[in-house]
Scaffold this active site. Structure first.
Site, PDB file in Angstrom:
ATOM      1  N   GLY A  85     -21.677  30.043 180.458  1.00 53.05           N
ATOM      2  CA  GLY A  85     -20.448  30.734 180.108  1.00 53.05           C
ATOM      3  C   GLY A  85     -19.409  30.684 181.213  1.00 53.05           C
ATOM      4  N   ALA A  86     -18.416  31.591 181.118  1.00 50.12           N
ATOM      5  CA  ALA A  86     -17.240  31.551 182.003  1.00 50.12           C
ATOM      6  C   ALA A  86     -16.679  30.132 181.981  1.00 50.12           C
ATOM      7  CB  ALA A  86     -17.594  32.004 183.412  1.00 50.12           C
ATOM      8  N   ARG A 119     -18.063  30.033 189.748  1.00 49.19           N
ATOM      9  CA  ARG A 119     -18.098  30.902 190.930  1.00 49.19           C
ATOM     10  C   ARG A 119     -16.810  30.838 191.752  1.00 49.19           C
ATOM     11  NH1 ARG A 119     -23.805  29.440 190.636  1.00 49.19           N
ATOM     12  NH2 ARG A 119     -25.072  31.352 190.635  1.00 49.19           N
ATOM     13  N   HIS A 125     -14.756  26.645 181.757  1.00 50.26           N
ATOM     14  CA  HIS A 125     -13.552  26.109 182.387  1.00 50.26           C
ATOM     15  C   HIS A 125     -13.376  24.653 181.958  1.00 50.26           C
ATOM     16  CE1 HIS A 125     -16.401  24.230 185.107  1.00 50.26           C
ATOM     17  NE2 HIS A 125     -16.817  25.405 185.550  1.00 50.26           N
ATOM     18  N   GLY A 182     -23.021  17.970 183.991  1.00 47.20           N
ATOM     19  CA  GLY A 182     -22.093  17.504 185.009  1.00 47.20           C
ATOM     20  C   GLY A 182     -22.805  16.976 186.237  1.00 47.20           C
ATOM     21  N   GLY A 214     -14.116  21.940 183.306  1.00 43.64           N
ATOM     22  CA  GLY A 214     -15.305  21.116 183.485  1.00 43.64           C
ATOM     23  C   GLY A 214     -16.214  21.166 182.272  1.00 43.64           C
ATOM     24  N   HIS A 215     -16.434  22.381 181.759  1.00 42.28           N
ATOM     25  CA  HIS A 215     -17.235  22.515 180.537  1.00 42.28           C
ATOM     26  C   HIS A 215     -16.548  21.821 179.357  1.00 42.28           C
ATOM     27  CE1 HIS A 215     -18.542  26.258 182.799  1.00 42.28           C
ATOM     28  NE2 HIS A 215     -19.686  25.636 182.588  1.00 42.28           N
ATOM     29  N   SER A 246     -15.898  25.310 189.245  1.00 42.61           N
ATOM     30  CA  SER A 246     -17.129  26.084 189.192  1.00 42.61           C
ATOM     31  C   SER A 246     -16.784  27.475 188.706  1.00 42.61           C
ATOM     32  CB  SER A 246     -17.778  26.171 190.580  1.00 42.61           C
ATOM     33  OG  SER A 246     -18.808  27.144 190.603  1.00 42.61           O
ATOM     34  N   LYS A 281     -21.837  17.435 189.182  1.00 42.68           N
ATOM     35  CA  LYS A 281     -21.709  18.357 190.316  1.00 42.68           C
ATOM     36  C   LYS A 281     -23.059  18.954 190.675  1.00 42.68           C
ATOM     37  CE  LYS A 281     -19.850  22.538 190.259  1.00 42.68           C
ATOM     38  NZ  LYS A 281     -20.712  23.412 191.112  1.00 42.68           N
TER      39      LYS A 281
END
Length: 273
Positions: free
Chosen positions: A28-29, A184, A31, A144, A33-34, A182, A146
């Site tokens: 979740g959260a 975070r 962005h 990803g 990237g998702h 991220s 990352k």
């Protein structure tokens, strides 16, 4: 878009899908990237399923499980606008039971680097991804680059357990200033965000050194350490695609990884050369 909350509901919804299914597991959260993973899935498949689940078993004691950003309503809207077919939003008690059969990360590759500094983290990652794969039964799943070590271990799990799933690695998405996206990043103050840019700066510098013909790892690492000296660096690592340590840069086979604290926020990043 259909929203489901239990494995049983998802399995029933999955049965109705006739064609290829792409799966994007997230915490979740969401962005950009998702969204890039979702876009890839929609490009490759007839249907796309996204999961939003803050998985408790991959957090160590004292980590940020309780404060990890949860934006469920925003995530629903993002998925709907992105054209997701099914959004899976389970609670932990529907995923986990007491005294479970466990999937464990391999000792050599799962307890080094991220696994060394976060022992048991990859046990939790592989446990939940294994469960999700069995519920979703995807044709392809998108991760990803990352989280490079996670990506490698998931690829290895799929191979070792003879799962008929194609794992699709997706490029790192960065903000305009170079910071890897991220969930975070929301923890960072403005000053910390500027400091965090040193991580991508060090990786870009390493890439330029390699492009100029410098393949000596000690020389590259020293240059990166100089750039990162204002951060609390946990590791700078040079590995091949199978996460074996390298003694010398191998063009087309090398991943350089960095993990560092910016204030109290732990960030990771890497570059594939």
């Amino acid at each position: 878009m259909q929203i489901v909350h239990t494995p049983r509901e998802l399995k029933e919804a999955r049965i109705a899908l006739k064609g290829s299914v792409g799966f994007v597991p997230t915490m979740g959260a969401l962005h950009q990237g998702h969204l890039s993973l979702i876009e890839k899935s929609k490009e490759h498949n007839d249907y796309t399923i996204v999961s939003v689940f803050v998985n408790p078993t991959q957090f160590l004691p004292g980590e940020d499980f309780e404060k990890y950003p949860r934006r469920y309503e925003a995530d629903k809207k993002i998925c709907e606008l992105a054209g997701v077919d099914i959004l899976f939003m389970p609670q932990p008690d529907t995923i986990y039971s007491e005294d479970e059969v466990l999937v464990k990360a391999p000792h050599q590759k799962g307890y080094v680097l991220e696994g060394h500094f976060r022992p048991g983290h990859f046990d939790g990652v592989l446990q939940v991804v294994n469960k999700l794969f069995h519920i979703v039964l995807p044709t392809r799943a998108y991760f990803g680059k990352k989280d490079a070590q996670q990506l490698y271990l998931i690829q290895k799990m799929v191979q070792d357990f003879f799962m008929d799933i194609e794992i699709v690695p997706c490029e790192i998405v960065r903000d305009n200033d170079g910071l890897a996206l991220s969930s975070r990043n929301v923890y960072l103050s403005d000053a910390e965000r500027k400091k965090a840019l040193l991580i991508s700066k060090s990786l870009k510098r390493a890439a330029k050194m390699v492009q100029s013909g410098i393949l000596d790892i000690q020389e590259i690492q020293k240059e990166m350490q100089n750039i990162l000296q204002d951060l609390k660096v946990e590791y700078i690592a040079f590995v091949d695609r199978d996460f074996r340590p390298l003694q010398k840069i191998q063009i087309g086979k090398t991943i350089i990884l960095v993990a560092a604290y910016v204030g109290s926020t732990r960030l990771i990043d890497n570059i594939w050369l």
